[in-house]
Scaffold this active site. Structure first.
Site, PDB file in Angstrom:
ATOM      1  N   GLY A  51     -14.537   3.837  -0.040  1.00 55.33           N
ATOM      2  CA  GLY A  51     -13.213   3.308  -0.397  1.00 55.33           C
ATOM      3  C   GLY A  51     -13.169   1.855  -0.284  1.00 55.33           C
ATOM      4  O   GLY A  51     -12.520   0.859  -1.006  1.00 55.33           O
ATOM      5  N   GLY A 106      -4.909  12.055  -8.795  1.00 55.99           N
ATOM      6  CA  GLY A 106      -3.672  11.287  -8.097  1.00 55.99           C
ATOM      7  C   GLY A 106      -3.523  10.397  -9.050  1.00 55.99           C
ATOM      8  O   GLY A 106      -4.054   9.690  -9.667  1.00 55.99           O
ATOM      9  N   GLY A 122      -0.550   8.750  -8.803  1.00 49.05           N
ATOM     10  CA  GLY A 122       0.465   7.634  -8.102  1.00 49.05           C
ATOM     11  C   GLY A 122      -0.138   6.354  -8.148  1.00 49.05           C
ATOM     12  O   GLY A 122      -0.484   5.711  -9.269  1.00 49.05           O
ATOM     13  N   GLY A 123       0.659   5.446  -7.354  1.00 48.93           N
ATOM     14  CA  GLY A 123       0.405   4.028  -7.575  1.00 48.93           C
ATOM     15  C   GLY A 123      -0.978   3.398  -7.784  1.00 48.93           C
ATOM     16  O   GLY A 123      -1.342   2.886  -8.838  1.00 48.93           O
ATOM     17  N   ALA A 124      -1.942   3.879  -6.619  1.00 54.91           N
ATOM     18  CA  ALA A 124      -3.292   3.196  -6.718  1.00 54.91           C
ATOM     19  C   ALA A 124      -3.809   4.178  -8.068  1.00 54.91           C
ATOM     20  O   ALA A 124      -4.722   3.541  -8.609  1.00 54.91           O
ATOM     21  CB  ALA A 124      -4.017   3.568  -5.404  1.00 54.91           C
ATOM     22  N   THR A 127       0.807  -1.212  -0.062  1.00 51.51           N
ATOM     23  CA  THR A 127       0.026   0.125   0.085  1.00 51.51           C
ATOM     24  C   THR A 127       0.770   1.317   0.036  1.00 51.51           C
ATOM     25  O   THR A 127       2.393   0.949  -0.257  1.00 51.51           O
ATOM     26  CB  THR A 127      -1.134  -0.025   1.338  1.00 51.51           C
ATOM     27  OG1 THR A 127      -1.947   0.835   1.145  1.00 51.51           O
ATOM     28  CG2 THR A 127      -0.289  -0.064   2.529  1.00 51.51           C
ATOM     29  N   LYS A 165       3.840   1.296  -3.865  1.00 49.13           N
ATOM     30  CA  LYS A 165       3.380   0.592  -5.131  1.00 49.13           C
ATOM     31  C   LYS A 165       4.468   0.680  -6.121  1.00 49.13           C
ATOM     32  O   LYS A 165       4.570  -0.337  -6.977  1.00 49.13           O
ATOM     33  CB  LYS A 165       2.214   0.866  -5.385  1.00 49.13           C
ATOM     34  CG  LYS A 165       1.239   0.599  -4.296  1.00 49.13           C
ATOM     35  CD  LYS A 165      -0.406   0.912  -4.607  1.00 49.13           C
ATOM     36  CE  LYS A 165      -1.275   0.429  -3.306  1.00 49.13           C
ATOM     37  NZ  LYS A 165      -2.620   0.916  -3.633  1.00 49.13           N
TER      38      LYS A 165
END
Length: 269
Positions: free
Chosen positions: A247, A138, A140-142, A73, A77
């Site tokens: 979420g 966002g 990023g990774g997610a 998490t 990631k």
């Protein structure tokens, strides 16, 4: 093992969820009951690793003979992808991993189920992303994994991130695969769904990732933060009369994917 109790013994197989922080992770509360229901002698524990310690922590876990899988998490990631021996197509396209497993020959395979879990969660709540415009805050990774799966589901996506280089890299990587359907913007976008794919909202002092009042009244506001369940963003959106999506659905919809990925159906307690 019984479904009522989970007894840890010397034969128990280990799984870990790695993050910084880890207090907010929900995976143990979902995976451990799953192990018990399936009669699998395994346990998932949270492991706190700072970015500076990530490599040593992951390498140590991978070297342990009774660790079979890792969940990853924020904020690891992308960095964890470099610690895998093999990378799935989904993880490569997303440029990040949220799950790694030991293969029979001792190598480690990285995959990414954030995006597919996210889309499954939307659909389970009646929010079909195909043919709709989605604004994602966002990259990023997610966020990257979510954008890949939204595009694969037929959505048009606009992405916003304070890191312009991150956005540029994302567009360069994905646009050839989804021509004409991925865009960038500097601020709130009038879209069918507005998604917070950043960690903002995990801490009480965090500012809102965006202001729901700037969105059309028909927009569905989605937050991938799982703890707290009802984030400040979702509370504010509800006061504005907007439909919200929580979420936890993203993780809940990944459980079946984890059963397949970790070959849990083949194990015996």
């Amino acid at each position: 093992m019984t479904t009522e109790h989970q007894h840890i013994t010397g034969r128990t197989r280990l799984f870990a969820v790695i993050g910084d922080p880890v207090e907010q992770v929900q995976a143990p509360t979902m995976m451990n009951p799953l192990f018990a229901r399936l009669g699998i002698d395994a346990v998932l524990v949270p492991v706190h690793a700072t970015p500076a310690a990530l490599t040593s922590v992951v390498r140590g876990l991978q070297s342990s003979g009774n660790v079979d899988g890792l969940l990853v998490t924020v904020p690891h990631k992308r960095a964890a992808l470099d610690l895998a021996d093999e990378v799935s197509a989904a993880a490569a396209l997303s440029d990040g991993t949220n799950a790694m497993r030991r293969t029979p020959d001792g190598r480690w395979l990285a995959d990414n189920f954030d995006g597919e879990g996210f889309v499954r969660g939307l659909r389970s709540a009646g929010h079909e992303p195909g043919g709709r415009h989605v604004w994602v805050l966002g990259a990023g990774g997610a966020g990257s994994a979510i954008i890949v799966s939204l595009l694969s589901a037929g959505a048009e996506v606009t992405v916003t991130d304070l890191d312009e280089h991150r956005v540029h890299t994302l567009l360069k990587r994905l646009s050839p695969h989804f021509p004409g359907r991925l865009h960038s913007a500097a601020g709130p976008v009038a879209a069918d769904l507005a998604v917070n794919a950043t960690p903002l909202g995990m801490r009480p002092e965090d500012p809102l990732p965006f202001e729901p009042a700037l969105l059309p009244p028909s927009t569905v506001v989605v937050d991938i933060v799982m703890k707290p369940r009802r984030t400040a963003l979702l509370r504010t959106a509800e006061t504005r009369g907007l439909v919200v999506h929580y979420g936890a659905a993203m993780l809940a919809q990944q459980l079946d994917l984890y059963v397949d990925f970790f070959h849990l159906g083949r194990r015996l307690a």
